[in-house]
Design a protein around this motif. Structure first.
Motif: not given
Length: 509
Positions: A227-248
């Protein structure tokens, strides 16, 4: 003594006539921004002044930093941005000329413009965007997915606002599967992702388990880092973020289910077992739980260290760590993180193999029973145990292993799903083998009935084996990724040494 630019003898549009000047520092090496000196070395302001003298930066921010103040402009510099000829030339200009052209013709902050046409047209125009620090010009159509995701937030914000990026038909966002696109905005996408992160974290609980709040926090804090990295970006790889969350989530779910398994019990009077999920009374399962939670703590710690290193501006801008050393350190930490991911996956595979062993133990009982009936299709027998040499006629004559697995697979026995059965929606085959009417007795069946149950066991064993093979392949892939990070770290260190040797040898010229 001359400036760096004057030493270059290049073609039109490149520096070739800058006036020479002499810096105040005799050794002429102001390329390291040192901490305030105590040993007679020059102070930082002097070093910066000398660096600007030796390596002047032409970013067109003022008239004095415009290339046209010292050099002849490229022949098409005064042409309209809509010119196709100018667009073809523009990509070959020195960055300083590109910056100056954008300063003159661009709009917005940072400035941008469309080259080769009045409006964006995929394949026939280029979109140029000045970087927030005025050090370079981004040609959006020339940027790769990696280039875009590696940019800072300010540059991403400027590029994400261009039609070249957000066009819903053929913009970079669509081509690279990034967000925002179309009418979306970065802030709206970020807010939605932050909400998703909160939803994941809220789902990590200790309810009805032996997990502690501290253990759960390892998983929650992992989501907090994302979540903290989202504040540092204006472009987002939704699939990658979803994968990271799903892995956890997958790692938490498995650990949680390991922590909710009730203890195996045995009735001292009847010898009946309840809640059997393995051959070792759940000892290895408890060990696996400890390993999974410990690994998650290590993964969180390493991710925290990587993030701290990458977001520490002093590390990157004040000489605390060279670029190669920073790359090498991040790669080594990533290598370590991957090693813990490998350990967790290895433990899951080990548990699947242990589960298969219990199925095989039940299969052995079925095979012994079917085999003892031979070709007789009319006779019936109760479950036969290979641990004994005599024919079994009642429950008390069974060996302890046979009692465990028969209770585990008996349709009427108190049972619980194995965490991996629940995690993978595997349905354990059940068979009514024990009668509790009065004394505990075994039920007898014909050969075809035992063979039918055996076939069900074989199908389930194959299903678990196939999944184990898939996880093993994933394990090998993760291990290969881990080794790659180690190789990249080694290369970065090698590069750093090459640079040091090059600087040292240059000083001897």
């Amino acid at each position: 003594m001359s400036s760096f630019w004057e030493s270059l003898r290049l073609t039109e549009g490149m520096p070739r006539s800058a006036a020479g000047s002499v810096p105040s520092i005799a050794n002429e090496q102001p390329y390291v921004d040192l901490a305030e000196a105590t040993d007679g070395a020059p102070p930082k302001p002097t070093i910066r002044t000398d660096a600007a003298t030796l390596f002047p930066v032409y970013d067109a921010a003022t008239a004095a930093t415009s290339f046209s103040s010292v050099l002849t402009k490229p022949s098409r510099f005064d042409e309209s941005p809509t010119s196709q000829d100018l667009m073809a030339d523009f990509v070959d200009w020195h960055t300083a000329w590109q910056l100056e052209y954008l300063e003159k013709n661009g709009t917005g902050t940072p400035k941008s413009l469309i080259l080769g046409g009045a409006t964006y047209a995929y394949g026939s125009t280029l979109t140029a965007v000045m970087s927030a620090d005025r050090s370079r010009v981004h040609l959006v159509e020339h940027l790769s997915r990696f280039d875009l995701m590696a940019l800072g937030k300010n540059d991403q914000t400027a590029i994400a606002a261009t039609e070249s990026f957000k066009n819903a038909t053929n913009g970079a966002a669509v081509r690279f599967n990034l967000s925002p696109s179309g009418d979306q905005g970065s802030d709206a996408v970020r807010t939605d992702l932050e909400t998703q992160c909160d939803t994941y974290a809220d789902g990590f609980v200790t309810t009805d388990s032996s997990m502690t709040e501290t253990e759960v926090s390892y998983f929650k804090d992992g989501v907090t880092l994302i979540k903290a990295t989202l504040a540092e970006k204006a472009m987002f790889d939704l699939a990658q973020i979803k994968t990271q969350l799903e892995d956890i989530k997958k790692r938490y779910t498995l650990a949680y289910r390991y922590s909710t398994v009730p203890e195996e019990t045995k009735d001292a009077t009847t010898g009946r077992y309840a809640n059997v999920i393995g051959l070792d009374q759940g000892v290895s399962l408890k060990k696996s739980y400890t390993i999974l939670v410990t690994n998650e703590q290590a993964i969180l710690d390493l991710n925290t260290r990587i993030r701290a290193m990458l977001t520490d501006n002093e590390t990157k801008t004040k000489g605390r760590m060279s670029a190669p050393a920073l790359v090498a350190s991040v790669q080594f930490l990533t290598n370590m993180r991957k090693s813990f991911e490998v350990k967790s996956l290895t433990e899951e595979i080990n548990q699947q193999r242990a589960l298969i062993e219990t199925y095989v133990a039940m299969q052995k009982v079925v095979n012994n029973t079917s085999g003892s009936l031979g070709t007789d299709i009319s006779s019936t027998k109760v479950a036969q145990d290979s641990e004994t040499l005599t024919e079994i006629s009642n429950y008390s004559e069974l060996g302890e292993t046979a009692k465990r697995v028969i209770n585990m697979f008996d349709a009427g026995s108190p049972s619980v799903e194995h965490p991996l059965e629940k995690n993978n929606s595997w349905q354990r085959p059940k068979f009514d083998m024990i009668s509790d009417s009065g004394d505990v007795t075994l039920k007898a069946y014909a050969k075809r009935v035992w063979d039918g149950f055996g076939s069900n066991l074989i199908d389930q064993i194959q299903l678990i084996s196939d999944d184990t093979q898939m996880k093993t392949s994933r394990l090998n892939k993760t291990e290969a990724e881990r080794n790659k990070h180690s190789d990249l770290a080694t290369r970065a260190n090698g590069r750093m040494l090459e640079m040091i040797y090059a600087v040292l040898s240059a000083g001897d010229v």
